[in-house]
Design a protein around this motif. Structure first.
Motif, mmCIF file in Angstrom:
data_model
loop_
_atom_site.group_PDB
_atom_site.id
_atom_site.type_symbol
_atom_site.label_atom_id
_atom_site.label_comp_id
_atom_site.label_asym_id
_atom_site.label_seq_id
_atom_site.Cartn_x
_atom_site.Cartn_y
_atom_site.Cartn_z
ATOM 1 N N LEU A 51 -21.604 6.461 -4.605
ATOM 2 C CA LEU A 51 -21.345 5.416 -3.617
ATOM 3 C C LEU A 51 -20.317 4.413 -4.130
ATOM 4 N N LEU A 52 -20.376 4.135 -5.448
ATOM 5 C CA LEU A 52 -19.439 3.178 -6.042
ATOM 6 C C LEU A 52 -18.080 3.806 -6.348
ATOM 7 N N ILE A 118 -25.920 -6.215 -1.510
ATOM 8 C CA ILE A 118 -25.495 -4.858 -1.862
ATOM 9 C C ILE A 118 -25.942 -4.528 -3.292
ATOM 10 N N ILE B 35 -34.872 1.152 6.220
ATOM 11 C CA ILE B 35 -34.160 2.261 5.567
ATOM 12 C C ILE B 35 -33.702 3.289 6.604
ATOM 13 N N ILE B 36 -34.618 3.680 7.493
ATOM 14 C CA ILE B 36 -34.270 4.707 8.481
ATOM 15 C C ILE B 36 -33.178 4.202 9.426
ATOM 16 N N THR B 46 -21.077 7.256 5.612
ATOM 17 C CA THR B 46 -21.115 7.303 4.150
ATOM 18 C C THR B 46 -20.723 8.690 3.651
ATOM 19 N N TYR B 55 -13.464 4.715 -1.475
ATOM 20 C CA TYR B 55 -14.410 3.973 -2.316
ATOM 21 C C TYR B 55 -14.076 2.515 -2.439
ATOM 22 N N PRO B 56 -15.152 1.672 -2.639
ATOM 23 C CA PRO B 56 -16.554 2.001 -2.405
ATOM 24 C C PRO B 56 -16.792 2.293 -0.928
ATOM 25 N N VAL B 57 -17.816 3.087 -0.612
ATOM 26 C CA VAL B 57 -18.058 3.487 0.781
ATOM 27 C C VAL B 57 -18.154 2.242 1.657
ATOM 28 N N TRP B 59 -19.861 0.550 3.961
ATOM 29 C CA TRP B 59 -20.878 -0.499 4.149
ATOM 30 C C TRP B 59 -21.023 -1.394 2.922
ATOM 31 N N MET B 60 -20.498 -0.975 1.762
ATOM 32 C CA MET B 60 -20.675 -1.747 0.534
ATOM 33 C C MET B 60 -19.881 -3.052 0.540
ATOM 34 N N THR B 61 -18.748 -3.019 1.204
ATOM 35 C CA THR B 61 -17.920 -4.221 1.219
ATOM 36 C C THR B 61 -17.851 -4.809 2.616
ATOM 37 N N MET B 63 -20.256 -6.657 4.864
ATOM 38 C CA MET B 63 -21.554 -7.291 5.081
ATOM 39 C C MET B 63 -21.877 -7.417 6.561
ATOM 40 N N VAL B 66 -23.926 -4.585 7.520
ATOM 41 C CA VAL B 66 -25.289 -4.718 7.002
ATOM 42 C C VAL B 66 -26.095 -5.689 7.865
ATOM 43 N N TYR B 67 -25.492 -6.855 8.180
ATOM 44 C CA TYR B 67 -26.190 -7.838 9.001
ATOM 45 C C TYR B 67 -26.462 -7.284 10.400
#
Lengths: 207, 207, 207
Positions: A51-52, A118, B35-36, B46, B55-57, B59-61, B63, B66-67
């Protein structure tokens, strides 16, 4: 990085033993035992590295990790009749593993300069997904969906790390305390049979 | 990229709601639901990013993503008794999700300069694999192997995009039409109970 | 690289046919058959590429591989009633596939300058994980955990390669011999019903 390497090693040992015990329990053949021990110990970290975008993934250039896992399998094999008698052994090693790995994953996220949420997620992935992949391979319901505090302990420990950091707790103290919090929460949760709250009233299951 | 970001957001919302509803349906604990929902919404993208080496995938950067997923889980939770009554809600959100995500994946393939067949494949992966990973985690037969038009709708919509492109249809029109084609085909297929043709005569199953 | 490309092609054909036959056996729809054939043929190599950080993964820029798999599915479909009658066909193609793919994966590890143990592991992953992902998707116990010599054959063939190399056997001879060793071991093991030694005495299974 010195301290984190020790933590990583301890987590690897704990998870390799836990994985080997689970494979004995499933009566897999010797090769299957090695695979399951390896996946349990290295699976979460591998997914985190993927993932990273850390390449090649850590175990590929880290023969110590490979040898550690193989030695753990052999030692677990020799003492298996002893270890299998202790019903709690598998659980204990697994719990120690998630405590250490949460901290390792979190640290990797910090190094990559990612958002705290994250970083905590990466801690959870490192800690929990070795077990998840193991469970998928042996066709069990993944550990994180069984009804007890598991990933939640990693989340809380990871969250505690960032709170302690805000409060100015030094790194050298912060990491071991965060790992201890994860382990303590899981131990207490299982000892007192605390699960996450049930959010359902009687609703018919529909497909 | 502006338009594609909106489409990505709509797809994320649709899949997060769809994933949360599926998790409620399976009576998972609050953490399992998150999680699901997350895996359903971010899993396909992903895998696409991993295959492309982005990279990074994403959703990692990101937010916001994610929110968005967390807010969707909370809102779905509040209205769950209402949403679960509507048997078709889960299906509708899932269908809207695959329509939007097919287009997003296809666009990513185009940007990477890949062959049209690979672009359409990336569209299918983006659209379908969140659901596939979700189904593997909750131990169901993956959605793409259940007997109805699912990935096929993504394929046809992706194919339609390249035909429209050849015919000179402008991008701004092309993408929404392709998404609409995916959604329409799936809705019609389910409404009229159209499945893929059965290619088997009576043959004994051998293992 | 010329020779390894031929070997890769042969492995792809063998695995695509093996995957398509397995999907027919499960009575999947046409689209599901293509997915399973593709995953079986390209899954192990994709995981290897992801672990090594080779991007974009090989099949994305290799349309010949994509066309080869599609042609194999069509040919397998036409001759399916004939192929399904021969109970051993699926097994034979699968065995030829792991032989060839072990050598391809090992070669990739050598090119990346990795430790022999990691090279052999990459050979096993390339050879076995297409089948593992296929089995997870169709909800079967993964092939490597069924009670017979499978990954072990890859390990022994991979080990033999490095022994022959130490002995100064030229590359051009070394690779085909290693593939032949993998295939021979698996054929002999199944023919003589040799499994890995059972390491268990009567122990109650505990969960």
């Amino acid at each position: 990085m010195r301290f984190i390497e020790v933590v990583d090693l301890l987590g690897t040992i704990a998870f390799a033993v836990s994985g080997a015990l689970a494979a004995f329990d499933k009566r897999l053949d010797p090769f299957g035992i090695i695979i399951i021990a390896f996946v349990t110990a290295a699976g979460g970290g591998t997914l985190r590295d993927i993932l990273l975008g850390v390449y090649p993934v850590s175990w590929m250039t880290n023969m110590n990790l490979v040898y550690t896992i193989l030695i753990c399998v052999v030692i677990t094999f020799i003492f298996r009749s002893f270890l299998l008698k202790l019903r709690t052994t598998l659980f204990l090693f697994d719990t120690i593993g998630i405590g250490f790995y949460t901290v390792v994953g979190l640290e990797m996220g910090l190094i990559a300069g990612l958002h705290p949420i994250i970083c905590v997620t990466l801690g959870c992935i490192t800690a929990c997904f070795g077990g998840v992949i193991r469970d998928i391979l042996v066709n069990e319901i993944p550990v994180i969906f069984r009804k007890n505090i598991y990933a939640t302990a990693c989340l809380l420990g990871g969250g505690a790390y960032f709170i302690m950091r805000k409060l100015g707790v030094p790194e050298g103290l912060n990491f071991p305390v965060a790992a201890a919090i994860v382990i303590t929460i899981r131990l207490l949760a299982v000892y007192f049979k605390i699960g996450l709250p049930n959010v359902y009233k009687k609703v018919d299951r529909e497909e």
